[in-house]
Write an enzyme that holds these catalytic residues in place. Structure first.
Site, PDB file in Angstrom:
ATOM      1  N   GLU A  32      25.730  47.900  67.951  1.00  0.00           N
ATOM      2  CA  GLU A  32      27.177  47.853  67.743  1.00  0.00           C
ATOM      3  C   GLU A  32      27.905  48.275  69.020  1.00  0.00           C
ATOM      4  O   GLU A  32      27.554  49.294  69.633  1.00  0.00           O
ATOM      5  CB  GLU A  32      27.533  48.794  66.594  1.00  0.00           C
ATOM      6  CG  GLU A  32      28.536  48.238  65.638  1.00  0.00           C
ATOM      7  CD  GLU A  32      28.066  46.994  64.898  1.00  0.00           C
ATOM      8  OE1 GLU A  32      28.436  45.883  65.341  1.00  0.00           O
ATOM      9  OE2 GLU A  32      27.357  47.127  63.895  1.00  0.00           O
ATOM     10  N   SER A 126      35.038  37.222  59.340  1.00  0.00           N
ATOM     11  CA  SER A 126      35.722  36.068  58.767  1.00  0.00           C
ATOM     12  C   SER A 126      36.497  35.316  59.844  1.00  0.00           C
ATOM     13  O   SER A 126      36.597  34.090  59.796  1.00  0.00           O
ATOM     14  CB  SER A 126      36.650  36.500  57.632  1.00  0.00           C
ATOM     15  OG  SER A 126      37.523  37.503  58.071  1.00  0.00           O
ATOM     16  N   SER A 127      36.999  36.029  60.853  1.00  0.00           N
ATOM     17  CA  SER A 127      37.735  35.285  61.889  1.00  0.00           C
ATOM     18  C   SER A 127      36.793  34.458  62.746  1.00  0.00           C
ATOM     19  O   SER A 127      37.114  33.314  63.097  1.00  0.00           O
ATOM     20  CB  SER A 127      38.639  36.183  62.730  1.00  0.00           C
ATOM     21  OG  SER A 127      38.033  37.391  63.012  1.00  0.00           O
ATOM     22  N   GLU A 159      39.427  33.570  70.773  1.00  0.00           N
ATOM     23  CA  GLU A 159      39.872  34.867  70.244  1.00  0.00           C
ATOM     24  C   GLU A 159      40.395  35.773  71.369  1.00  0.00           C
ATOM     25  O   GLU A 159      41.425  36.419  71.229  1.00  0.00           O
ATOM     26  CB  GLU A 159      38.721  35.548  69.490  1.00  0.00           C
ATOM     27  CG  GLU A 159      39.138  36.870  68.909  1.00  0.00           C
ATOM     28  CD  GLU A 159      38.675  37.101  67.484  1.00  0.00           C
ATOM     29  OE1 GLU A 159      38.081  36.208  66.866  1.00  0.00           O
ATOM     30  OE2 GLU A 159      38.922  38.212  66.990  1.00  0.00           O
ATOM     31  N   ASP A 171      29.763  37.830  67.265  1.00  0.00           N
ATOM     32  CA  ASP A 171      30.117  37.244  65.971  1.00  0.00           C
ATOM     33  C   ASP A 171      30.078  35.718  66.019  1.00  0.00           C
ATOM     34  O   ASP A 171      29.522  35.062  65.143  1.00  0.00           O
ATOM     35  CB  ASP A 171      31.526  37.693  65.542  1.00  0.00           C
ATOM     36  CG  ASP A 171      31.654  39.205  65.547  1.00  0.00           C
ATOM     37  OD1 ASP A 171      30.616  39.889  65.607  1.00  0.00           O
ATOM     38  OD2 ASP A 171      32.795  39.703  65.507  1.00  0.00           O
TER      39      ASP A 171
END
Ligand code: GLA
Length: 382
Positions: A32, A126-127, A159, A171
């Protein structure tokens, strides 16, 4: 859900769509806040995601509709003059602009209808799924040759450049490139990657704390700045190109010269990167117990050093760790709310989820959601 998506398209636009695509969300198993520091990550695509149905138009209009944001009705834009809407449609519109930044020609307008089953703002990307499914459907609609890796880079570009969140590549990469039954171990500097088989003795349990990540944009960008400050230091001292290039020994040698927060952020990033490398080794020889330990350490580091956890995520992961059939548990995604990921013994996840949701409700008065997920495929067109 594919059929529902096509039906929605018909209802909104009055004719049949030409093609239908899907892109998944992802859950990060470990690694992360390492992606934008040039390190490793280990996410997997999940089976939930976003469907899109589309058809070309014979003018330059773009019309977008999402069943998940019904109240916004159909949003219209002009291919030659795309402006921000301040709504969900900014993600697909950012993608359209990215096609032209990358030299891919979209020569006429189009209609797209979307529907998803991914919770928004929950740290399951989700984006990224919305960006990726838009790239997937436009690439097919306009017969453009775009590799899955390039699609991931384009999603991140959209993004970063047009939405304004300085996210890393993880992602979009997971949503685009992952394959069924595998997590992907990705080197975020070179994009070299290896599929890592998930042992069939475990379940992946996701618990959604239902705490929305309100501050995500700004807090995320703040963490990036602190990492840059640490990198500048190690660049000057040791010629490092990325924070993840710095070894634990080098970090220990200099840590007292770094300012408090900068030192803590660097400590997390450098130790987390090592945990990803160890995790991939552990998983490839089926050592789920050790992998679980690394997940637990990752959470502690995110809580104490990177400071992106919240008490609800700490509670869920602590309670999970007390259970014998749990190998490891951690927050997943950017943090500040969202989901946890817990690795359990196969067949135990349902019972564990119910127990945790029950004590979570008693403690916080919030109804958590849970999803037992398997590793799915990255974006595809039907
Ligand atoms: C968000 C970003 C990713 C990554 C994670 C944290 O999901 O979009 O690029 O930085 O946070 O690991």
């Amino acid at each position: 859900m594919k059929d529902i998506c096509e039906k929605i398209f018909f209802e909104q636009f009055g004719y049949k769509n030409q093609i239908t695509s899907f892109a998944p969300g992802r859950v990060n198993l470990i690694g992360e806040h390492t992606d934008y520091n040039g390190g490793f990550v280990l996410p997997m695509a999940i089976t939930k995601g976003i469907f899109a149905a589309a058809k070309k138009r014979d003018d330059k209009k773009i019309r977008l509709y999402s069943e998940d944001f019904k109240e916004d009705l159909v949003i219209e834009s002009d291919l030659e003059n795309i402006e921000k809407t301040g709504k969900w449609a900014d993600y697909p519109l950012a993608v359209v602009k990215t096609f032209s930044s990358f030299g891919f020609k979209i020569d006429c307008g189009f209609d797209i209808a979307y529907i998803g089953n991914l919770p928004g703002g929950a740290g399951l990307s989700s984006s990224a799924a919305l960006e990726t499914v838009t790239i997937e459907i436009l690439k097919n609609l306009f017969s453009l040759y775009i590799t899955k890796e390039t699609a991931a880079i384009m999603g991140q570009f959209a993004e970063n450049r047009f939405v304004g969140v300085n996210c890393g590549i993880m992602d979009q990469f997971a949503s685009s490139v992952c394959i069924k039954n595998h997590a992907v171990m990705l080197n975020c500097t070179t994009l070299a990657h290896k599929n890592v088989n998930l042992p069939d003795t475990v379940d992946v349990l996701i618990i959604n704390s239902m705490v929305k990540r309100k501050l995500k944009g700004s807090a995320f960008n703040d963490r990036r700045k602190e990492c840059e400050a640490a990198l500048n230091f190690f660049k000057e001292k040791e010629g490092a190109s990325f924070l993840c290039d710095v070894s634990i020994a080098t970090f220990n040698k200099y840590k007292d010269f770094l300012l408090g927060n900068v030192m803590k952020r660097a400590k997390h990033v450098i130790s987390e990167n090592n945990r990803v490398i160890e995790s991939a080794k552990a998983l490839s020889c089926g050592d789920v117990a050790y992998f679980g330990e690394l997940m637990n350490k990752s959470h502690i580091s995110l809580r104490d050093d990177y400071e992106v956890s919240v008490e609800q995520l700490d509670f869920i992961t602590e309670k999970a760790r007390e259970i014998k059939e749990v190998y490891g548990s951690r927050m997943t995604g950017a943090g500040f709310g969202g989901c946890t990921v817990t690795l359990t013994k196969k067949g135990e996840a349902g019972r564990i989820a119910e127990y945790i949701k029950d004590i979570y409700y008693k403690r916080f008065g919030i109804k958590a959601e849970s999803y037992i997920e398997s590793a799915g495929d990255g974006a595809f067109t039907f």
